[in-house]
Enzyme design. Structure first.
Site, PDB file in Angstrom:
ATOM      1  N   GLU A  56      75.062 101.711  61.318  1.00 61.01           N
ATOM      2  CA  GLU A  56      75.812 100.753  60.491  1.00 61.01           C
ATOM      3  C   GLU A  56      76.981 101.474  59.820  1.00 61.01           C
ATOM      4  O   GLU A  56      76.909 102.684  59.571  1.00 61.01           O
ATOM      5  CB  GLU A  56      74.833 100.159  59.467  1.00 61.01           C
ATOM      6  CG  GLU A  56      75.387  99.234  58.444  1.00 61.01           C
ATOM      7  CD  GLU A  56      75.919  97.923  58.994  1.00 61.01           C
ATOM      8  OE1 GLU A  56      76.895  97.977  59.763  1.00 61.01           O
ATOM      9  OE2 GLU A  56      75.405  96.856  58.616  1.00 61.01           O
ATOM     10  N   ASP A  57      78.054 100.750  59.527  1.00 63.88           N
ATOM     11  CA  ASP A  57      79.177 101.385  58.830  1.00 63.88           C
ATOM     12  C   ASP A  57      78.859 101.592  57.348  1.00 63.88           C
ATOM     13  O   ASP A  57      79.058 102.668  56.799  1.00 63.88           O
ATOM     14  CB  ASP A  57      80.489 100.588  59.005  1.00 63.88           C
ATOM     15  CG  ASP A  57      80.378  99.124  58.599  1.00 63.88           C
ATOM     16  OD1 ASP A  57      79.268  98.646  58.275  1.00 63.88           O
ATOM     17  OD2 ASP A  57      81.417  98.436  58.599  1.00 63.88           O
ATOM     18  N   ARG A  72      90.779  98.436  60.372  1.00 64.42           N
ATOM     19  CA  ARG A  72      89.707  99.212  60.998  1.00 64.42           C
ATOM     20  C   ARG A  72      90.222 100.504  61.627  1.00 64.42           C
ATOM     21  O   ARG A  72      89.490 101.479  61.752  1.00 64.42           O
ATOM     22  CB  ARG A  72      89.009  98.377  62.090  1.00 64.42           C
ATOM     23  CG  ARG A  72      88.256  97.167  61.588  1.00 64.42           C
ATOM     24  CD  ARG A  72      87.358  96.636  62.700  1.00 64.42           C
ATOM     25  NE  ARG A  72      86.892  95.275  62.469  1.00 64.42           N
ATOM     26  CZ  ARG A  72      85.808  94.951  61.766  1.00 64.42           C
ATOM     27  NH1 ARG A  72      85.094  95.889  61.208  1.00 64.42           N
ATOM     28  NH2 ARG A  72      85.456  93.697  61.623  1.00 64.42           N
ATOM     29  N   ASP A  83      75.491  97.547  51.773  1.00 56.56           N
ATOM     30  CA  ASP A  83      75.881  97.064  50.456  1.00 56.56           C
ATOM     31  C   ASP A  83      74.665  96.360  49.834  1.00 56.56           C
ATOM     32  O   ASP A  83      73.762  97.025  49.328  1.00 56.56           O
ATOM     33  CB  ASP A  83      77.085  96.136  50.678  1.00 56.56           C
ATOM     34  CG  ASP A  83      77.787  95.716  49.425  1.00 56.56           C
ATOM     35  OD1 ASP A  83      78.748  96.387  49.039  1.00 56.56           O
ATOM     36  OD2 ASP A  83      77.391  94.700  48.831  1.00 56.56           O
ATOM     37  N   PHE A 105      85.255  98.604  47.005  1.00 55.45           N
ATOM     38  CA  PHE A 105      85.495  98.115  48.355  1.00 55.45           C
ATOM     39  C   PHE A 105      86.406  99.098  49.080  1.00 55.45           C
ATOM     40  O   PHE A 105      87.463  99.468  48.578  1.00 55.45           O
ATOM     41  CB  PHE A 105      86.133  96.720  48.309  1.00 55.45           C
ATOM     42  CG  PHE A 105      86.109  96.048  49.642  1.00 55.45           C
ATOM     43  CD1 PHE A 105      84.977  95.372  50.067  1.00 55.45           C
ATOM     44  CD2 PHE A 105      87.205  96.109  50.485  1.00 55.45           C
ATOM     45  CE1 PHE A 105      84.944  94.765  51.319  1.00 55.45           C
ATOM     46  CE2 PHE A 105      87.178  95.513  51.733  1.00 55.45           C
ATOM     47  CZ  PHE A 105      86.046  94.829  52.150  1.00 55.45           C
TER      48      PHE A 105
END
Ligand code: IMP
Ligand code: MG
Length: 178
Positions: free
Chosen positions: A98-99, A164, A102, A151
């Site tokens: 996963e990047d 990205r 959260d 963020f």
């Protein structure tokens, strides 16, 4: 510096060091084992591409894509699978890539979903982790960089599908909640 970036949080070297650390642990933990690496699309694709080139174990690759309705920058909790895996993972060791984690809604949903295929094991690997934002108590087995509540974009991470391709990770100039 890209126009949308206020400042760089993690440069290419810091990211590469984190990827190397994770690869090292994965190589140790899965020595002599078969592994299916499953990338969570879209955000993980750059991290996954860098990570797998540091692995010296046997593995195959698959992808899964989940989406949540609601806000743009935070999971709303109602997750669904919009692109499924294509490999048979029954009795396989699965490493989910996963990047960023959260709230944990996305990954906990995916983990529960994949458990339905009876894999031998499932471990979670994330490049970035925001434990302070967690709603569902899910803990990655491998976490590259822990950050606080902010963020970030770049290195696969998007805002509205943009940014990205930025090679480093930065804080955007705009307020992502607006
Ligand atoms: P969670 O379900 O709240 O854990 O959210 C996970 C997903 O939200 C990630 O896979 C990202 O796509 C997205 N996300 C969470 N935080 C960020 C961020 O800081 N930048 C970009 N995307 C994020
Ligand atoms: Mg995203």
């Amino acid at each position: 510096m890209y126009d949308a970036i206020e400042h760089i949080l993690f440069d290419e070297t810091e990211i590469s060091n984190a990827v190397n650390r994770i690869a090292c642990s994965v190589n140790n933990d899965y020595e002599n084992e078969q592994l299916v690496v499953i990338g969570v699309l879209k955000g993980s694709f750059i991290f996954l591409a860098d990570l797998i080139r540091k692995l010296d174990i046997d593995f195959t690759i698959d992808f899964i894509r989940a989406s949540s309705y609601g806000e743009n920058t935070e999971s709303a909790g109602n997750v669904r699978i919009i692109s499924d895996i294509s490999e048979n993972i029954e009795n396989s060791n699965v490493l989910l890539v996963e990047d960023i984690i959260d709230t944990g809604y996305t990954l906990s949903y995916i983990v529960d979903y994949l458990r339905g295929f009876s894999p031998l094991s499932i471990r979670i690997c994330t490049l970035f982790d925001k434990p302070c934002k967690r709603v569902i108590p899910i803990k990655p087995d491998y976490a590259g960089i822990v950050i606080d509540d902010r963020f970030i974009v770049g290195y696969g991470l998007d805002y509205n599908e943009k940014y990205r391709g930025i090679p480093y990770v930065g804080v955007p100039k705009f307020d992502p909640k607006k």
